[in-house]
Design a protein around this motif. Structure first.
Motif, short mmCIF file in Angstrom:
data_model
loop_
_atom_site.label_atom_id
_atom_site.label_comp_id
_atom_site.label_asym_id
_atom_site.label_seq_id
_atom_site.Cartn_x
_atom_site.Cartn_y
_atom_site.Cartn_z
N SER A 24 0.78 -1.14 0.01
CA SER A 24 0.01 0.16 0.09
C SER A 24 0.83 1.08 0.05
O SER A 24 0.29 2.44 0.20
N ASP A 25 2.14 1.09 -0.03
CA ASP A 25 3.22 2.28 -0.25
C ASP A 25 2.84 3.11 -1.50
O ASP A 25 2.12 2.70 -2.44
N GLU A 26 2.71 4.52 -1.14
CA GLU A 26 2.17 5.47 -1.89
C GLU A 26 3.28 5.53 -3.31
O GLU A 26 4.44 5.34 -3.13
N ILE A 27 2.63 5.79 -4.49
CA ILE A 27 3.70 5.89 -5.45
C ILE A 27 3.68 7.49 -6.00
O ILE A 27 2.63 8.24 -5.87
N GLU A 28 4.66 7.91 -6.56
CA GLU A 28 4.86 9.03 -7.09
C GLU A 28 4.45 9.32 -8.73
O GLU A 28 4.03 10.19 -9.13
N THR A 29 5.02 8.20 -9.39
CA THR A 29 4.74 8.13 -10.78
C THR A 29 4.01 7.15 -11.23
O THR A 29 4.18 5.78 -10.74
N ILE A 30 2.95 7.18 -12.01
CA ILE A 30 1.84 6.22 -12.50
C ILE A 30 2.44 5.87 -13.84
O ILE A 30 2.42 6.81 -14.92
N VAL A 31 2.69 4.55 -14.10
CA VAL A 31 3.20 4.35 -15.36
C VAL A 31 2.00 3.49 -16.22
O VAL A 31 1.35 2.67 -15.58
N PHE A 32 1.84 3.82 -17.58
CA PHE A 32 0.95 3.39 -18.64
C PHE A 32 1.60 2.50 -19.46
O PHE A 32 2.66 2.61 -19.82
N ALA A 33 0.72 1.62 -20.07
CA ALA A 33 1.42 0.62 -20.97
C ALA A 33 1.04 1.17 -22.23
O ALA A 33 -0.26 1.64 -22.68
N ASP A 34 1.99 1.02 -23.11
CA ASP A 34 1.74 1.36 -24.74
C ASP A 34 2.28 -0.12 -25.54
O ASP A 34 3.22 -0.28 -25.65
N ALA A 35 1.06 -0.82 -25.89
CA ALA A 35 1.48 -1.91 -26.55
C ALA A 35 1.45 -1.77 -28.02
O ALA A 35 1.64 -2.74 -28.73
N GLY A 36 1.57 -0.67 -28.75
CA GLY A 36 2.04 -0.36 -30.23
C GLY A 36 0.89 -0.03 -30.98
O GLY A 36 0.99 -0.07 -32.25
N TRP A 37 -0.20 0.91 -30.42
CA TRP A 37 -1.15 1.47 -31.45
C TRP A 37 -1.73 2.81 -30.83
O TRP A 37 -1.63 3.12 -29.64
N ASP A 38 -2.02 3.40 -31.89
CA ASP A 38 -2.35 4.98 -31.30
C ASP A 38 -3.55 5.14 -30.40
O ASP A 38 -3.24 5.96 -29.46
N SER A 39 -4.46 4.35 -30.66
CA SER A 39 -5.87 4.68 -29.62
C SER A 39 -5.16 4.46 -28.12
O SER A 39 -5.86 5.21 -27.02
N VAL A 40 -4.33 3.37 -27.82
CA VAL A 40 -4.22 3.28 -26.41
C VAL A 40 -3.45 4.41 -25.91
O VAL A 40 -3.69 4.80 -24.77
#
Length: 330
Positions: A24-40
């Motif tokens: 439950s440690d807080e996080i400072e940076t939220i990382v998103f996934a990019d699987a290789g197409w524009d809409s995501v």
């Protein structure tokens, strides 16, 4: 005394270890996934802008294949995937969900299509461009066997060429199975492109020339918004047939937002926002079409979309958060 000191030190180490390993440690940076197409990435930037300007987190994007980004989500190197195409990776998705390695928060959109497409002029012609129908009776994927000459492979005259999904994508295997199921191997070559951009380049060339083209694509995309394409028919989806041979249309595909299981505790307010996040293929294609027509980046398209659809995304957050984000867009 030494024994008491040892007990105290041991307990301290255990407490510190527990604190450092807490999920439950807080996080400072939220990382998103990019699987290789524009809409995501459009959705990454829409959500990322709201998260940065409204909730004060930093955001980042990690690129990779679908399996790699799903593994990153499971491991916690990635926190959010805005477009998990659940039925394209059903086995992996169900395995990770049942194991508690990912958690799904909402359905981003569920009105998408995918399969084997041809330009509409191939079937209907295009009087404005002086194009006669090239395959007027073409309706189904299996009908392709009657028209290899319309889609001639430039490297193997006498056979047609069907463009598969990008190499390494999960859906590539489904197209391979369809190719075998419909017996296309006798009259067509199954061409594996290196990337989505390779498909787009080949389709754009053929479309502008009014030539035959057939291959895999999906919506929502800038391509399906820009070009008049026809999805070739297959038998209605049947789970048993699909699992055995892929010999039906693609299953209905919920495109969901999934997160690492620790994320709801690490960022509960952002989790609440993502639980409200909902769009559609048509709304997504607006941003993709804007990109295509204006040479814009996915980030620029996301900002444009938010300005155009203030009434939609402001419903996902509180009034205070919405105002902070709106101020940043001015």
């Amino acid at each position: 005394m030494r024994k008491l000191l040892f007990v105290f030190m041991t307990a301290s180490v255990l407490i510190l270890a527990a604190c450092s390993d807490s999920s439950s440690d807080e996080i400072e940076t939220i990382v998103f996934a990019d699987a290789g197409w524009d809409s995501v990435n459009v959705h990454n930037y829409i959500a990322g802008t709201i998260i940065e300007e409204g909730y004060g987190y930093e955001t980042d994007i990690t690129s990779g294949s679908t399996p790699a980004t799903m593994q990153g989500l499971s491991d916690g190197d990635i926190q959010v995937n805005m477009e998990v195409w659940t039925d394209n990776i059903r086995e992996l998705y169900e395995e990770l969900t049942e194991a508690g390695d990912i958690e799904t928060l909402s359905v981003n959109f569920d009105d998408n299509d995918q399969g084997i497409y041809v330009p509409a002029y191939v079937i209907e012609g295009d009087p404005e461009r002086g194009i006669e129908p090239l395959a007027p009776d073409l309706k189904t994927v299996e009908d392709l066997k009657n028209y290899p000459e319309v889609f001639e492979d430039p490297e193997d005259p006498g056979k047609g060429r069907l463009i598969n999904a990008p190499s390494g994508w999960e859906v590539e295997q489904a197209i391979n199975a369809k190719f075998d199921f419909y017996g296309l191997d006798e009259s067509f070559n199954n061409f594996s492109p290196g990337s989505d951009s390779a498909i787009i380049t080949d389709l754009a060339r053929a479309y502008e020339a009014g030539e035959g083209w057939v291959g895999y694509y999906w919506s929502p995309t800038a391509i399906t918004a820009k070009y008049d394409l026809v999805l070739l028919e297959e038998e209605p989806y049947d789970e048993e047939v699909w699992e055995e041979s892929r010999g039906t249309e693609f299953p209905p595909n919920d495109v969901v937002i999934s997160v690492h299981p620790d994320f709801p505790e690490q960022a509960p307010e952002v989790t609440e926002f993502l639980e409200q996040y909902e769009t559609s293929s048509a709304l997504t294609e607006e941003a993709l079409e804007y990109m295509d027509e204006n040479g814009a980046s996915t980030e620029e398209a996301a900002i444009w979309w938010m300005q155009e659809h203030e009434d939609i995304w402001t419903e996902w957050v509180s009034e205070d958060i919405a105002q902070d984000v709106l101020d940043s867009l001015e």
